[in-house]
Design an enzyme around this catalytic site. Structure first.
Site, PDB file in Angstrom:
ATOM      1  N   ASP A 137     -13.743   1.877   4.208  1.00 39.69           N
ATOM      2  CA  ASP A 137     -13.590   2.064   2.767  1.00 39.69           C
ATOM      3  C   ASP A 137     -14.884   2.666   2.232  1.00 39.69           C
ATOM      4  O   ASP A 137     -15.986   2.198   2.578  1.00 39.69           O
ATOM      5  CB  ASP A 137     -13.323   0.693   2.107  1.00 39.69           C
ATOM      6  CG  ASP A 137     -12.859   0.853   0.664  1.00 39.69           C
ATOM      7  OD1 ASP A 137     -13.611   1.432  -0.146  1.00 39.69           O
ATOM      8  OD2 ASP A 137     -11.737   0.417   0.351  1.00 39.69           O
ATOM      9  N   HIS A 160      -6.881  -2.065  -1.782  1.00 34.66           N
ATOM     10  CA  HIS A 160      -7.743  -1.285  -0.882  1.00 34.66           C
ATOM     11  C   HIS A 160      -7.414  -1.414   0.608  1.00 34.66           C
ATOM     12  O   HIS A 160      -7.335  -0.403   1.301  1.00 34.66           O
ATOM     13  CB  HIS A 160      -9.221  -1.664  -1.099  1.00 34.66           C
ATOM     14  CG  HIS A 160      -9.828  -0.954  -2.265  1.00 34.66           C
ATOM     15  ND1 HIS A 160     -10.884  -0.095  -2.166  1.00 34.66           N
ATOM     16  CD2 HIS A 160      -9.498  -0.967  -3.573  1.00 34.66           C
ATOM     17  CE1 HIS A 160     -11.195   0.390  -3.355  1.00 34.66           C
ATOM     18  NE2 HIS A 160     -10.361  -0.137  -4.231  1.00 34.66           N
TER      19      HIS A 160
HETATM   20  C1  U2F Z   1      -6.566  -1.361  -7.300  1.00 35.69           C
HETATM   21  O1  U2F Z   1      -5.201  -1.247  -7.621  1.00 35.69           O
HETATM   22  P1  U2F Z   1      -3.975  -2.229  -7.442  1.00 35.69           P
HETATM   23  O2  U2F Z   1      -3.954  -2.773  -6.089  1.00 35.69           O
HETATM   24  O3  U2F Z   1      -3.898  -3.232  -8.505  1.00 35.69           O
HETATM   25  O4  U2F Z   1      -2.730  -1.213  -7.723  1.00 35.69           O
HETATM   26  P2  U2F Z   1      -2.192   0.070  -6.986  1.00 35.69           P
HETATM   27  O5  U2F Z   1      -3.251   1.001  -6.555  1.00 35.69           O
HETATM   28  O6  U2F Z   1      -1.166   0.618  -7.877  1.00 35.69           O
HETATM   29  O7  U2F Z   1      -1.519  -0.493  -5.674  1.00 35.69           O
HETATM   30  C2  U2F Z   1      -0.567  -1.500  -5.704  1.00 35.69           C
HETATM   31  C3  U2F Z   1       0.229  -1.401  -4.413  1.00 35.69           C
HETATM   32  O8  U2F Z   1       0.984  -2.583  -4.254  1.00 35.69           O
HETATM   33  C4  U2F Z   1       2.360  -2.258  -4.071  1.00 35.69           C
HETATM   34  C5  U2F Z   1       2.530  -0.892  -4.690  1.00 35.69           C
HETATM   35  C6  U2F Z   1       1.184  -0.221  -4.416  1.00 35.69           C
HETATM   36  O9  U2F Z   1       1.195   0.409  -3.150  1.00 35.69           O
HETATM   37  O10 U2F Z   1       3.623  -0.228  -4.092  1.00 35.69           O
HETATM   38  N1  U2F Z   1       3.233  -3.247  -4.735  1.00 35.69           N
HETATM   39  C7  U2F Z   1       4.449  -3.515  -4.175  1.00 35.69           C
HETATM   40  O11 U2F Z   1       4.827  -2.950  -3.138  1.00 35.69           O
HETATM   41  N2  U2F Z   1       5.248  -4.440  -4.784  1.00 35.69           N
HETATM   42  C8  U2F Z   1       4.895  -5.086  -5.916  1.00 35.69           C
HETATM   43  O12 U2F Z   1       5.685  -5.900  -6.396  1.00 35.69           O
HETATM   44  C9  U2F Z   1       3.631  -4.785  -6.504  1.00 35.69           C
HETATM   45  C10 U2F Z   1       2.834  -3.843  -5.891  1.00 35.69           C
HETATM   46  C11 U2F Z   1      -7.315  -1.048  -8.590  1.00 35.69           C
HETATM   47  F1  U2F Z   1      -7.019  -2.027  -9.511  1.00 35.69           F
HETATM   48  C12 U2F Z   1      -6.911   0.323  -9.094  1.00 35.69           C
HETATM   49  O13 U2F Z   1      -7.626   0.610 -10.267  1.00 35.69           O
HETATM   50  C13 U2F Z   1      -7.159   1.395  -8.028  1.00 35.69           C
HETATM   51  O14 U2F Z   1      -6.660   2.630  -8.454  1.00 35.69           O
HETATM   52  C14 U2F Z   1      -6.483   0.987  -6.716  1.00 35.69           C
HETATM   53  C15 U2F Z   1      -6.784   1.940  -5.577  1.00 35.69           C
HETATM   54  O15 U2F Z   1      -8.159   2.035  -5.382  1.00 35.69           O
HETATM   55  O16 U2F Z   1      -6.886  -0.346  -6.327  1.00 35.69           O
END
Ligand code: U2F
Length: 454
Positions: free
Chosen positions: A119, A20
């Site tokens: 947010d 987030h």
């Molecule tokens: C929550 O999601 P997450 O933070 O678990 O996952 P993503 O929305 O996919 O975002 C992960 C980000 O971290 C980056 C990747 C994404 O921009 O490029 N990243 C990276 O650069 N290198 C890595 O090795 C691992 C990740 C929640 F769990 C979800 O359900 C929601 O959809 C999301 C948005 O609200 O937030």
């Protein structure tokens, strides 16, 4: 910029969990570039600020300053590892933690807040904004469908109760605009059960959103058109300003300590499976083992972003045996990885940022959602957009993963790539001059400066 008493001052509050805080800060950077005479204060917990600011470089953004707020955890508290514990402590500390810190900052700098950009989860910002007579702009970090579903919480509850079929997980939500593909089983627990503090927060958000001057999304027009049109009827303004992954990524990437990009450059085109489950989760042990067995059996080159050291021992033997075809890192420069021509499949938890990055990178996805909006995103990806496949039975097994890899890397991969290509073009058009995201960003600049024209 030298901040003065009458400098326009945009106040941003981050929800300090998962990914987030990062896209919110990226949005602030874009706004700060567009509005050099405006000051931006970004409030986040110390722990989250430490993580985010190690990846997002604020160097050169003289008009952006980050501040720490209390996370609600007593001094020396040892977390159990259940993410809900930290979330609930944080919720308990709100809104006073933000209010107090903001008062300090306004007192220190003399700059009164002229707009709240927070947010969407932190809906109480609207009360502060209304007290001050300034706009609240809510940032929603997922896609249009989940936020629209939250807006329909009461109706969903009454329809499910009316039909007495809460147990019918296969029932679709065809009574809601644009939702005929979504099943009851796709709904987040927080929407179905309103008894926990986090569920209440989201419910209160759904009631507050119509008071927002705008809802801003990291998404692009046309991806869910019926839902978007319906949202526009309920909210004052809906501004898709994404996908952020279409913006030029930094070169060289700041976070490729593991050397992922040079490793990928030695692989054949569209041959590598990239595995990442976002910022919050690791699949349970039996699924990790099944994933590893499937990759090893098929001898598929892989790049795995794996941070959970407590589970690493489960895969040590696999990593050792497959080191000539695989690479494991603590963190990958995901945007650039997905843009690399060697990547042929993305094994993902369907977090929204990953979905957007998969689309702009043009990579078909293997979907294993866990919670929140992820099941909804999987449904859209597989059944509506045709850009991904779920795994058989919803969890990783060796045979299900082998089948999904076969589909994506060989049989249906071409079709999925074509579908992704079409969505990717839509995203590029949105970012062109006069494109919808470009125009929406200009509207956002207008709203952010509306109570204090610059
Ligand atoms: C929550 O999601 P997450 O933070 O678990 O996952 P993503 O929305 O996919 O975002 C992960 C980000 O971290 C980056 C990747 C994404 O921009 O490029 N990243 C990276 O650069 N290198 C890595 O090795 C691992 C990740 C929640 F769990 C979800 O359900 C929601 O959809 C999301 C948005 O609200 O937030």
């Amino acid at each position: 910029m030298s901040a003065q008493k009458n400098t326009p001052h945009v106040v941003a509050f981050a929800f300090p969990f998962g990914s987030h805080p990062t896209p919110l800060l990226h949005l602030i950077q874009r706004l700060a570039t567009a509005l050099p005479g405006t000051h931006f204060s970004y409030f986040n917990t110390a722990r989250s600020n430490q993580r985010v600011l190690s990846k997002v470089n604020l160097h050169g953004y003289d008009n952006v300053k980050a501040y720490d707020v209390d996370d609600g955890a007593p001094d020396g508290h040892v977390f159990s590892g259940n993410p809900m514990e930290a979330i609930e402590m944080f919720i308990k500390a709100t809104p006073e933690n933000f209010r107090r810190r903001l008062e300090d900052v306004v007192g220190e700098t003399g700059m009164k807040a002229t707009c709240f950009l927070t947010d969407a989860f932190l809906w109480f910002s609207v009360e502060m904004a209304e007290e001050m007579g300034i706009p609240w702009v809510a940032f929603w970090s997922s896609g249009p469908t989940p936020v629209s579903l939250h807006m329909y919480t009461d109706l969903i509850h009454s329809r499910l109760k009316e039909n007495d079929n809460t147990e019918d997980q296969d029932q679709t939500l065809d009574f809601l605009p644009g939702m005929s593909a979504i099943h009851v089983s796709d709904l987040p627990q927080e929407l179905l059960h309103l008894d926990r503090p986090f569920s209440r927060l989201l419910y209160d958000m759904s009631l507050a959103l119509p008071r927002a001057a705008a809802l801003v999304l990291n998404s692009f027009a046309g991806i869910e058109p019926i839902v978007e049109d319906d949202l526009k009827l309920k909210l004052q303004k809906v501004l898709n300003v994404g996908p952020f992954s279409s913006l030029p990524s930094p070169t060289p990437p700041s976070d490729d300590q593991g050397g992922c990009l040079s490793w990928l450059s030695n692989q054949s085109p569209a041959s590598v499976a990239y595995l990442s489950f976002g910022t919050m989760l690791t699949p349970p042990p039996p699924e990790l083992v099944a994933l590893a067995e499937a990759l090893e059996e098929k001898q598929i080159p892989y790049l795995w972003s794996f941070r959970d050291n407590s589970k690493r021992h489960l895969l040590e033997g696999f990593f050792e045996r497959t080191k000539s075809i695989g690479k494991i890192v603590q963190w990958a420069p995901q945007l650039q990885v997905l843009e690399h021509s060697a990547v042929g499949a993305f094994i993902t938890h369907c977090g929204w940022n990953s979905v957007m990055e998969g689309i702009t990178g043009g990579v078909p996805m293997i979907c294993r959602p866990f919670f929140g909006d992820q099941m909804i995103n999987r449904r859209r990806m597989e059944d509506v957009w045709g850009i991904g496949v779920g795994v058989d039975g919803g969890v990783f097994t060796k045979s299900g993963t082998v089948a999904a890899l076969d589909l994506v890397l060989t049989k249906q991969g071409k079709k999925m790539r074509e579908n992704i290509g079409k969505l990717g073009e839509c995203a590029s058009r949105a970012f062109a001059e006069n494109g919808s995201s470009t125009e929406n960003f200009k509207s956002l600049v207008g709203i952010v400066t509306s109570s204090h024209p610059v």
